[in-house]
Design an enzyme around this catalytic site. Sequence first.
Site, PDB file in Angstrom:
ATOM      1  N   SER A 138       0.838  -1.195   0.000  1.00 58.44           N
ATOM      2  CA  SER A 138       0.000   0.000   0.000  1.00 58.44           C
ATOM      3  C   SER A 138       0.874   1.246   0.000  1.00 58.44           C
ATOM      4  CB  SER A 138      -0.892   0.003   1.248  1.00 58.44           C
ATOM      5  OG  SER A 138      -1.556   1.232   1.411  1.00 58.44           O
ATOM      6  N   TYR A 151      -2.788  -1.210  10.050  1.00 59.09           N
ATOM      7  CA  TYR A 151      -2.730  -1.297   8.589  1.00 59.09           C
ATOM      8  C   TYR A 151      -1.396  -0.763   8.075  1.00 59.09           C
ATOM      9  CZ  TYR A 151      -4.323  -1.140   3.757  1.00 59.09           C
ATOM     10  OH  TYR A 151      -4.451  -1.349   2.417  1.00 59.09           O
TER      11      TYR A 151
END
Length: 296
Positions: A138, A151
Site C-alpha cells: 500500500s 494497517y
Amino acid sequence: MGSVKGKVVLITGAARGIGAETARALVKRGAKVVITDVDESTLALIADELGDNCVSALADVTDLSAMEAAVAAGIARFGGIDHVLANAGIASYGSVLNVDPAAFRKVVDININGVFHTVRAALPSVIERKGYILVVSSLAAFAPAPGLAAYNASKAGAENFASALRLEVKHLGVDVGSAHMSWIDTPLVQDAKKDLSAFSEMLAGLPGPLSKTTTVDKCVNAFVAGLEKRKRRVYVPGWVGALGWLRGVITSPVGEKGSLDQAPRIIPKMDAEVAALGRSTSARNIDSGAVVESGH
C-alpha cells in the site's frame, strides 16, 4: 510485453473487489485462476461465473494448511501455479491507545502472516515454473495515516517481506513485486467511510491527489500489467511511485505537519465513533468472517 495466457494465477481475497475483478480480467486474457477467500457463498458465485478456467478454495490465509490445500487443488486441476497475487487484507480503526487489541492482531495476522502462508504454500510450484509473485502492499507502507497503525505497520511489513523474498528467489528465476495503492474504491474503503465520519474528514483534508479515490478498474488494469510484465513495483495511481521515492521526506517533521495538525481533531472523533460502533473493524469482517481485499 509478457502475457498471462495459459498461466495459472493464485489470488487470495478473491470474493469481491480487486481480487474478484482481477480474476475476471485474467481469465479474459486466457489465464486460469485459483481463487481463495473465507466468504464461501460469494466465492462460489465468482467460481461459477468463471467456469472451467477457475478453481475455488474456501481458505483462511492465516491457516497455512488451508493455503497448502488450496494450492494443491489448483495444481491437481491445472498442473501447477505460475503466478501469485497475495491480495487478501483488512484494516482496523482507532488510535493505538483505543483500538481493540484483538482487531489489531487480526490485521497483522492476515496482512503479514497471510502473505507468508500464501507464498510459502505456492512457492515450490512457482519456482518450478519460474513464475512471479505480486504482494499487495500500500501507499500506507511509506505514508502512514493516524488511526490506522495496524494497517500502516502490516503493509510496511508486506513490502519488506516482498523485498526479502526477491533476494532469495531471483537466482531461481522467480520475480517478486509489491503493489502500492492510494485509496481504491473497494469494500475496505467504502466500509471505513460508512462507519466513520472522521475517516472521511481525514481523507478530505489530505493535500492534492492524496484525497482522491481511484476506481477498482484502474487498479485491476495496473495489477494485470504488473503480472504480465513481472514488475518490481506496481503503483496505483502512477503518482504513488513518486511518493515512494520521497518516503524520507514524508516522515520528516515537514512531511508530517499536515497529519500532526489534523490529529488533535480527528483522533478523538475517530475513537469516539469506534466506541459507539462497538468494534474496531468493518462489520463485514466480524459478521461474515470475510477477508476484504486491500484497498489503500
